[in-house]
Design an enzyme around this catalytic site. Structure first.
Site, PDB file in Angstrom:
ATOM      1  N   LYS A  53       0.835  -1.197   0.000  1.00 28.01           N
ATOM      2  CA  LYS A  53       0.000   0.000   0.000  1.00 28.01           C
ATOM      3  C   LYS A  53       0.871   1.250   0.000  1.00 28.01           C
ATOM      4  CE  LYS A  53      -3.852  -2.443   1.938  1.00 28.01           C
ATOM      5  NZ  LYS A  53      -4.565  -2.979   3.084  1.00 28.01           N
ATOM      6  N   GLN A  97      -5.368  -2.014   9.186  1.00 27.69           N
ATOM      7  CA  GLN A  97      -5.160  -3.331   8.578  1.00 27.69           C
ATOM      8  C   GLN A  97      -5.775  -4.435   9.446  1.00 27.69           C
ATOM      9  OE1 GLN A  97      -3.549  -3.826   5.481  1.00 27.69           O
ATOM     10  NE2 GLN A  97      -4.393  -5.866   5.753  1.00 27.69           N
ATOM     11  N   ASP A 120     -11.765   2.209   3.205  1.00 29.24           N
ATOM     12  CA  ASP A 120     -12.054   0.779   3.037  1.00 29.24           C
ATOM     13  C   ASP A 120     -13.552   0.548   2.844  1.00 29.24           C
ATOM     14  OD1 ASP A 120      -9.946  -0.996   2.956  1.00 29.24           O
ATOM     15  OD2 ASP A 120      -9.655  -1.019   5.137  1.00 29.24           O
TER      16      ASP A 120
END
Ligand code: NDP
Length: 284
Positions: A53, A97, A120
């Protein structure tokens, strides 16, 4: 004769368009974009995702802020960091995460990320907006799958679409996105009685299960578009999908490989969401 859907090429196109748009907006309007990525603990797979990322951010011109917290971090400490990032003007997107250590409640963490910075698209507010088709962000993996299907030129409207898996992260939003495109959608899961029969009806089959090689060639309709979201690490260290590629390719018109299919798309769509988040500053 099957064709491979090359996730590396499609994802590169997405990242290039993010980079080009951000570069132009930087020059014309001084826009900046920042993504905060939080990782708690030492999960090796999570570390790889976070590194990728960061690399994608660098490529696209997005500033990345990495917070690598020790396993012993308490939920309160994590929430304190998230609250700080929620009000940090340099941070447009926040990603925590997953999975988190067991002593931290993922739901509480997700609910505390500002919906405006929830790149997200896991926050219930964003999930609800996807349901009614008025979304700002789409969850990265299902959105990436939609790009892959689009890259084949396949029309979704009226097609039989079967999604295997009903997780909040992949299966459910995937089904919703296909439905928004007027697919006739069936969702299968571990209690589905005859998985093979459902799969055999699919013009578009999306497998998001986490069981290596569950979907075999004899479960696939001739000419189907087959998208394999599964990423399963075998004992020999190799990555393998939920679809048995060697037998499935004999039936499919288009099929994604693992690795190199859906995987690269997820990060590319995260870059796209971060750009969307940054652009919302222009409207203020
Ligand atoms: P979850 O474990 O959260 O969900 C798995 C789903 O599969 C569940 O709905 C489960 O049903 C269903 N399932 C399990 N076994 C069977 C079976 N035998 N037949 C039919 N359905 C079954 O997984 P995720 O959705 O998070 O991930 C799925 C896969 O996708 C994993 O391999 C994961 O690594 C991968 N993944 C890949 C990403 C990428 O970027 N490429 C991103 C995210 C995930 P039930 O609900 O009844 O338990």
């Amino acid at each position: 004769m099957y064709r491979i859907i090359d996730g590396k090429t499609v994802s590169q196109g997405v990242k290039d368009s993010v980079r080009d748009e951000l570069t132009a907006l930087k020059t014309e309007m001084g826009l900046t974009a920042g993504l905060a990525v939080i990782i708690v603990g030492d999960d090796p797979a999570s570390k790889v995702y976070v590194r990728n990322k960061k690399l994608a951010c660098e490529y696209c011109g997005i500033e990345s802020f990495e917070y690598a917290l020790p396993e012993r971090t308490t939920q309160d400490e994590l929430l304190e960091l998230i609250n700080k990032l929620n009000s940090d003007p340099k941070v447009d997107g926040i990603l925590c995460q997953l999975p988190l250590p067991e002593h931290i409640d993922e739901k509480v963490v997700i609910n505390n990320i500002s919906p405006a910075k929830d790149v997200d698209a896991f926050h219930p507010e964003n999930v609800g907006q996807i349901m009614i088709g008025e979304y700002k962000y789409l969850p990265c993996t299902p959105a990436g799958v939609m790009e892959l299907i689009a890259s084949t030129g396949t029309e979704i409207s009226g097609k039989e679409c079967v999604v295997v898996g009903r997780s909040n992260i992949v299966g459910k939003p995937m089904a919703m996105l296909l439905l928004h495109k007027s697919g006739t959608v069936t969702i299968c899961h571990s209690k589905t009685k005859d998985l093979a029969e459902h799969c055999r009806r699919a013009d578009i089959l999306v497998a998001a299960v986490g069981v290596p090689n569950l979907i075999k060639g004899d479960m696939i309709k001739e000419g189907a578009v087959v998208i394999d979201v599964g990423m399963n690490r075998l004992d020999n260290g190799k990555l393998c999908g939920d679809v048995e590629f060697e037998t499935a390719k004999e039936k499919a018109s288009y099929i994604t490989p693992v690795p190199g299919g859906v995987g690269p798309m997820t990060i590319a769509m995260l870059m796209k969401n971060t750009l969307t988040a940054a652009k919302s500053k222009l409207k203020q």
